[in-house]
Design an enzyme around this catalytic site. Structure first.
Site, mmCIF file in Angstrom:
data_model
loop_
_atom_site.group_PDB
_atom_site.id
_atom_site.type_symbol
_atom_site.label_atom_id
_atom_site.label_comp_id
_atom_site.label_asym_id
_atom_site.label_seq_id
_atom_site.Cartn_x
_atom_site.Cartn_y
_atom_site.Cartn_z
ATOM 1 N N GLU A 261 2.590 12.700 4.304
ATOM 2 C CA GLU A 261 2.981 14.038 3.873
ATOM 3 C C GLU A 261 1.801 14.992 3.987
ATOM 4 O O GLU A 261 0.827 14.894 3.236
ATOM 5 C CB GLU A 261 3.491 14.019 2.417
ATOM 6 C CG GLU A 261 3.956 15.404 1.993
ATOM 7 C CD GLU A 261 4.490 15.460 0.558
ATOM 8 O OE1 GLU A 261 4.803 14.406 0.013
ATOM 9 O OE2 GLU A 261 4.566 16.574 0.027
ATOM 10 N N LYS A 393 11.049 -1.393 -12.004
ATOM 11 C CA LYS A 393 11.462 -0.666 -10.798
ATOM 12 C C LYS A 393 12.748 0.135 -10.972
ATOM 13 O O LYS A 393 13.587 0.167 -10.067
ATOM 14 C CB LYS A 393 11.580 -1.631 -9.608
ATOM 15 C CG LYS A 393 10.279 -2.351 -9.326
ATOM 16 C CD LYS A 393 10.369 -3.386 -8.250
ATOM 17 C CE LYS A 393 9.047 -4.116 -8.141
ATOM 18 N NZ LYS A 393 9.037 -5.187 -7.189
ATOM 19 N N HIS A 567 2.149 24.635 3.314
ATOM 20 C CA HIS A 567 2.901 23.577 4.000
ATOM 21 C C HIS A 567 3.091 23.919 5.456
ATOM 22 O O HIS A 567 3.029 23.059 6.328
ATOM 23 C CB HIS A 567 4.248 23.339 3.309
ATOM 24 C CG HIS A 567 4.162 22.247 2.297
ATOM 25 N ND1 HIS A 567 4.408 20.940 2.586
ATOM 26 C CD2 HIS A 567 3.800 22.270 0.998
ATOM 27 C CE1 HIS A 567 4.222 20.203 1.507
ATOM 28 N NE2 HIS A 567 3.851 20.996 0.525
#
Ligand code: ADP
Length: 582
Positions: A261, A393, A567
């Site tokens: 990312e 989880k 971004h």
């Protein structure tokens, strides 16, 4: 055959004998299309046109003869030529497009194989059967070597293919045919790299899909055997960036982050800078205990309650702890919390686990206790070693409230100057945004542990880099970010409270070369020599510190309205995605 594979496992190292050769060498014959002076596409076009023209011509001639009552067997020269052209083009087209179809019928596995009692063998067959369902047209584009003529098309595209040794070829064929299960390769061959290479080649043939972007070389397959991954065919590469220096508890850390990312590392790095310029962050470990909660059932709710009272009686704790702690020299039972649902009892054991994340350790201890309890409670039916009250989880309030793994709070006072110059916003804006977004917004969304901007971004990236279990990112990312104006409104107090950071520095993926290097960079590799558990506890505080930096930076970008702009700058850097999508 098994014995032969194993005995020659060492001498027959695939990479040594592998060489690049042309398709003719592989198949032993050239395809007819290559002998033609025209390109493959043109040749196909010519034969297609010829086929349809002569069919049209012959049909019209036939109709004419029927209308004029001429016997059909009387043919003139043009009709004889047309019949020959029809046969020639039919044979060509059948040869080119029909062989794969015919082979797929002939090579279909016998239905006897489906009677196999071995579930995994059946799974292998299922996968193979699925592969056969690939439409012919798709196979024409993508198959690797299953049909010679289809491979010829591939060779036209790729020019070269890799040759495996004869012995490997034999094994690959057995896997493709479903007579050898792919999962057994490591134990049969005694060579993990070779096993991965063979499995990969077989997979390519079965699926007809290329794996060219997935590397095989450059990885130690022995290191994952029986520990980290079954049936490997390669490894995925994830870039590792560095956010540094994170000044935490008076020490500087370089935080490795594995991510794809864009912006994430840059943003965390900016947060680190703001923290550093403000004198650093400090963190406190509040709790350290891994949990496992089996579910047991009784004939009545009363009997379930009897066990609950027994387990929660302080007088019994010592005995239970002795039994539990036999599982490992690092496991130390801290407590048992029980909840009842009718006749069912959920027993949430908490224990310290040294430098290990601790799931295996706690499970072994729980098993010891369950075995021990069976004497006094013979009517206890153990339904499962994990009854989801652990809770592993998955988002669950029990972890958010009680904690799981390491519970950490981390704070920093960011100077007003730094907020303005480095973070390009104001203390007031940050405090307001935090209240409306991380607190009120998350409350409106019904969040469970999600009172933050993007804790899971940082947690996942650090987890992947350091060999943690990335699935535990769920509860490990539970975090509440608080911001407050301090020092007469000039500076910003920021904190992150994270009750369930599940990390270890031994066991699991932490021992792999790359992950181990990242742990080493942080100074927390392996078991702590000073005191068991010190390394994993320090890692948990580093995770919280990195989250603090990430929260600070992203919140500032949002407050300053910079998010989309940055971004665009880091995620879309001069790349035309459409050009790389093929
Ligand atoms: P987990 O319980 O996190 O799944 P593993 O059982 O895979 O971890 O790994 C823990 C192993 O490492 C245990 O066998 C344990 O005895 C060993 N070990 C060695 N040193 C330590 C330490 N300092 N802390 C915890 N475990 C350790």
């Amino acid at each position: 055959m098994e014995a032969r594979w194993r005995s020659s496992a060492k001498p027959v190292q695939a990479p040594k004998t592998t060489k690049t050769v042309s398709f003719e060498e592989v198949s032993g014959k050239a395809s007819s299309s290559e002998a033609l002076p025209l390109s493959l596409h043109l040749t196909n076009a010519v034969f297609f046109s010829l086929f349809f023209s002569v069919v049209y011509f012959l049909l019209s001639r036939w109709r004419e003869k029927i209308r004029t009552s001429t016997p059909l067997h009387l043919v003139n020269l043009s009709e004889i030529v047309a019949i020959f052209a029809f046969i020639a083009s039919f044979v060509y087209l059948l040869g080119f497009f029909g062989i794969d179809f015919v082979q797929s019928l002939i090579l279909r596995p016998s239905t006897d194989l489906w009677n196999s009692e071995d579930e995994e063998e059946n799974e292998a067959l299922l996968r193979k059967e699925d592969a056969r369902k690939i439409p012919c047209g798709q196979a024409l584009d993508c198959s690797v070597t299953s049909a010679p003529i289809i491979s010829a098309q591939k060779v036209v595209d790729e020019k070269l293919v890799k040759l495996t040794t004869e012995e490997d070829e034999e094994i690959i064929k057995a896997i493709v045919a479903g007579t050898t299960p792919s999962y057994s390769l490591e134990s049969k061959l005694g060579d993990c790299k070779r096993a991965a290479s063979i499995r990969r080649e077989a997979l390519g043939r079965i699926t007809g899909k290329s794996l060219s972007g997935l590397p095989l070389d450059g990885f130690d397959y022995e290191s994952i055997l029986g520990q980290c991954c079954e049936m490997p065919i390669g490894y995925v590469q994830i870039p590792v960036g560095i956010a540094w220096p994170l000044l935490l508890n008076g020490k500087e850390y370089s935080v490795p982050m594995a991510t794809t990312e864009g912006c994430l590392v840059a943003s965390t790095n900016r947060g680190c800078k703001a923290i550093h310029l403000s004198g650093g962050a400090s963190s406190v470990l509040l709790k350290d205990g891994m949990t496992r909660a089996p579910v047991v059932r009784f004939g009545t709710a009363k009997r379930a309650a009897d066990l609950k009272f027994y387990l929660e009686d302080p007088e019994n704790f010592e005995t239970l702890a002795v039994v539990f702690n036999r599982s490992s020299r690092f496991a130390r039972l801290q407590g048992i919390k029980c909840v009842i649902a009718g006749k069912n009892l959920y027993l949430r054991f908490t224990c310290s686990t040294g430098d290990a994340m601790g799931m295996n350790m706690v499970s072994k201890g729980v098993q010891n206790v369950l075995d021990f309890l069976q004497t006094d409670f013979p009517d206890m039916d153990v339904i499962g070693i994990s009854g989801n009250f652990c809770s592993d989880k998955m988002p669950a309030a029990v972890n958010w409230i009680e904690g799981r793994g390491k519970s950490v709070v981390c704070e920093a006072i960011i100077k007003g100057d730094v907020v303005r110059k480095v973070l390009k916003t104001s203390v007031e804006s940050l405090v307001e945004l935090n209240m409306l977004k991380n607190l009120t917004g998350s409350a409106m969304a019904g969040a469970l542990g999600g009172f933050n901007a993007h804790a899971s971004n940082i947690v996942s990236a650090v987890y992947i880099a350091t060999g943690q279990d990335p699935a535990q990112n769920i509860e490990s990312s539970h975090c509440i970010t608080m911001m407050e104006a301090v020092n007469e409104g000039n500076d910003l107090h920021i904190s992150v409270t994270m009750p369930s950071i599940e990390v270890g520095t031994v066991g699991g993926g932490t021992q792999l070369a790359s992950q181990s290097a990242c742990l080493n960079l942080l100074g927390v590799k392996g078991a702590s020599q000073e005191s068991p558990g010190a390394n994993s506890r320090r890692l948990a505080t580093i995770v919280a510190g990195a989250v603090l930096a990430g929260e600070l930076s992203l919140m500032s970008a949002l407050a300053a309205g910079q998010l989309v702009k940055s971004h665009m700058k880091y995620n879309r850097l001069s790349k035309d995605v459409s050009k790389t999508s093929s």
